[in-house]
Design a protein around this motif. Structure first.
Motif, PDB file in Angstrom:
ATOM      1  N   ARG A 114      51.274  29.866  40.210  1.00  0.00           N
ATOM      2  CA  ARG A 114      52.557  30.494  40.583  1.00  0.00           C
ATOM      3  C   ARG A 114      53.375  30.090  41.772  1.00  0.00           C
ATOM      4  O   ARG A 114      52.668  29.596  42.559  1.00  0.00           O
ATOM      5  CB  ARG A 114      52.554  31.945  40.329  1.00  0.00           C
ATOM      6  N   ASP A 115      54.698  30.348  41.903  1.00  0.00           N
ATOM      7  CA  ASP A 115      55.359  30.419  43.201  1.00  0.00           C
ATOM      8  C   ASP A 115      55.030  31.425  43.762  1.00  0.00           C
ATOM      9  O   ASP A 115      55.270  32.627  43.270  1.00  0.00           O
ATOM     10  CB  ASP A 115      56.779  30.161  42.816  1.00  0.00           C
ATOM     11  N   GLN A 116      54.422  31.439  45.072  1.00  0.00           N
ATOM     12  CA  GLN A 116      53.953  32.544  45.761  1.00  0.00           C
ATOM     13  C   GLN A 116      54.727  32.732  46.991  1.00  0.00           C
ATOM     14  O   GLN A 116      54.884  31.875  47.953  1.00  0.00           O
ATOM     15  CB  GLN A 116      52.376  32.396  46.083  1.00  0.00           C
ATOM     16  N   GLY A 117      54.835  34.070  47.212  1.00  0.00           N
ATOM     17  CA  GLY A 117      55.754  34.622  48.372  1.00  0.00           C
ATOM     18  C   GLY A 117      54.771  34.671  49.679  1.00  0.00           C
ATOM     19  O   GLY A 117      53.572  35.120  49.448  1.00  0.00           O
ATOM     20  N   GLY A 146      40.128  31.382  45.234  1.00  0.00           N
ATOM     21  CA  GLY A 146      41.042  31.407  46.585  1.00  0.00           C
ATOM     22  C   GLY A 146      40.733  32.819  46.996  1.00  0.00           C
ATOM     23  O   GLY A 146      41.653  33.020  48.153  1.00  0.00           O
ATOM     24  N   GLY A 147      40.057  33.617  46.621  1.00  0.00           N
ATOM     25  CA  GLY A 147      39.664  34.918  47.475  1.00  0.00           C
ATOM     26  C   GLY A 147      39.225  34.892  48.975  1.00  0.00           C
ATOM     27  O   GLY A 147      37.766  34.495  48.854  1.00  0.00           O
ATOM     28  N   TYR A 148      39.942  35.239  49.860  1.00  0.00           N
ATOM     29  CA  TYR A 148      39.450  35.151  51.188  1.00  0.00           C
ATOM     30  C   TYR A 148      38.586  36.147  51.636  1.00  0.00           C
ATOM     31  O   TYR A 148      38.773  37.306  51.141  1.00  0.00           O
ATOM     32  CB  TYR A 148      40.505  35.093  52.153  1.00  0.00           C
ATOM     33  N   ASN A 172      49.040  40.291  45.750  1.00  0.00           N
ATOM     34  CA  ASN A 172      47.879  39.416  46.045  1.00  0.00           C
ATOM     35  C   ASN A 172      47.227  38.676  44.796  1.00  0.00           C
ATOM     36  O   ASN A 172      46.939  39.456  44.094  1.00  0.00           O
ATOM     37  CB  ASN A 172      46.912  40.382  46.885  1.00  0.00           C
ATOM     38  N   PRO A 173      47.442  37.550  44.982  1.00  0.00           N
ATOM     39  CA  PRO A 173      47.107  36.928  43.580  1.00  0.00           C
ATOM     40  C   PRO A 173      45.502  36.368  43.389  1.00  0.00           C
ATOM     41  O   PRO A 173      45.187  36.055  42.177  1.00  0.00           O
ATOM     42  CB  PRO A 173      47.664  35.549  43.811  1.00  0.00           C
ATOM     43  N   ASP A 179      45.146  40.645  52.204  1.00  0.00           N
ATOM     44  CA  ASP A 179      46.178  39.506  51.676  1.00  0.00           C
ATOM     45  C   ASP A 179      46.323  38.339  52.590  1.00  0.00           C
ATOM     46  O   ASP A 179      47.346  37.753  52.538  1.00  0.00           O
ATOM     47  CB  ASP A 179      47.455  40.334  51.985  1.00  0.00           C
ATOM     48  N   ILE A 180      45.117  37.933  52.933  1.00  0.00           N
ATOM     49  CA  ILE A 180      45.215  36.768  54.061  1.00  0.00           C
ATOM     50  C   ILE A 180      45.390  35.424  52.995  1.00  0.00           C
ATOM     51  O   ILE A 180      44.525  35.095  52.025  1.00  0.00           O
ATOM     52  CB  ILE A 180      43.908  36.633  54.882  1.00  0.00           C
ATOM     53  N   ALA A 181      46.407  34.775  53.539  1.00  0.00           N
ATOM     54  CA  ALA A 181      46.668  33.287  52.613  1.00  0.00           C
ATOM     55  C   ALA A 181      46.295  32.339  53.483  1.00  0.00           C
ATOM     56  O   ALA A 181      46.057  30.972  52.781  1.00  0.00           O
ATOM     57  CB  ALA A 181      48.161  33.378  52.124  1.00  0.00           C
TER      58      ALA A 181
END
Length: 233
Positions: A114-117, A146-148, A172-173, A179-181
């Motif tokens: 997805r396009d992620q903010g 991708g889960g930190y 939070n995808p 919510d760390i990306a």
């Protein structure tokens, strides 16, 4: 002066060509590097691209983290060379202990695209200096692991030291803690994130924005930031 940024290819890499194109669009020379060699070819910065290195066997990024070239990447990072890990590259950075914590299967157990903010939390790194802290950007995301995660002490430290580089906004995808990306090391030369800035560098091929479809080019500033950091040395 034209700076040279190396992009490492591993077995299973998918996005090295996209990273090379982003580097060229930013105004630098893209240099191909191979996982099985110890030669960094005199580059000024390094990108570890996305993909599924070694098929994500054992853990995502775990085998790639001990590839021959990674010993050179680790040494270069120690001298202050800018190093960017994108998605699978972020996984490599945590497996190589250049960044703290770990990355696990998405909380919903599904691959997501997805396009992620994102919100920029630290604009003082080699890869974020052309942003301002608090900027909200849109970057494509595609990952299954991708889960930190981090223990409570590590999480407290990265938050307290301002080492969270990016945070997810909107949703939070993947279940990442806090919510760390993306993260940075203490020195600010090493940055890792799950979204793919190399897919948001050229109008007509980026994510949708409020302005127009496929108009997003927020990712280009990652690469121009690196050039700015190198020019300042």
């Amino acid at each position: 002066m034209t700076f040279r940024i190396g992009v490492v290819t591993f077995p299973g890499s998918l996005d090295e060509r996209d990273a090379q194109r982003a580097i060229r669009l930013a105004g630098a020379e893209a240099v191909e590097l191979w996982h099985g060699e110890h030669d960094l070819k005199g580059v000024d910065a390094i990108v570890l691209p996305g993909g599924f290195s070694y098929g994500d066997y054992l853990r995502a990024g775990a085998i790639a983290a001990v590839s021959p070239i990674m010993s050179e990447v680790i040494d270069a990072a120690g001298t202050g060379m800018p190093v960017l890990g994108i998605c699978n590259g972020f996984q490599m950075l945590v497996e190589a202990h250049l960044l703290p914590g770990g990355l696990i299967r998405n909380a919903h157990q599904q691959f997501i695209r997805r396009d992620q903010g994102l919100r920029v939390e630290n604009a003082d790194t080699a890869w974020t200096n052309e942003f301002a802290t608090g900027d909200e950007i849109i970057i494509p995301l595609k990952n299954g692991d991708g889960g930190y995660i981090a223990d409570a002490e590590t999480l407290k430290r990265v938050e307290g030291e301002g080492r969270v580089a990016f945070r997810y906004t909107g949703l939070n995808p993947n279940g990442s803690l806090n919510d760390i990306a993306g993260l940075t090391n203490e020195r600010g030369n090493v940055v890792g994130l799950m979204p793919h800035p190399e897919h948001a560098v050229e109008a007509g091929f980026g994510p949708d924005t409020e302005v127009a479809m496929r108009s997003g080019v927020d990712g280009l500033r990652f690469f121009t930031s690196a050039l700015r950091a190198l020019a300042a040395v």
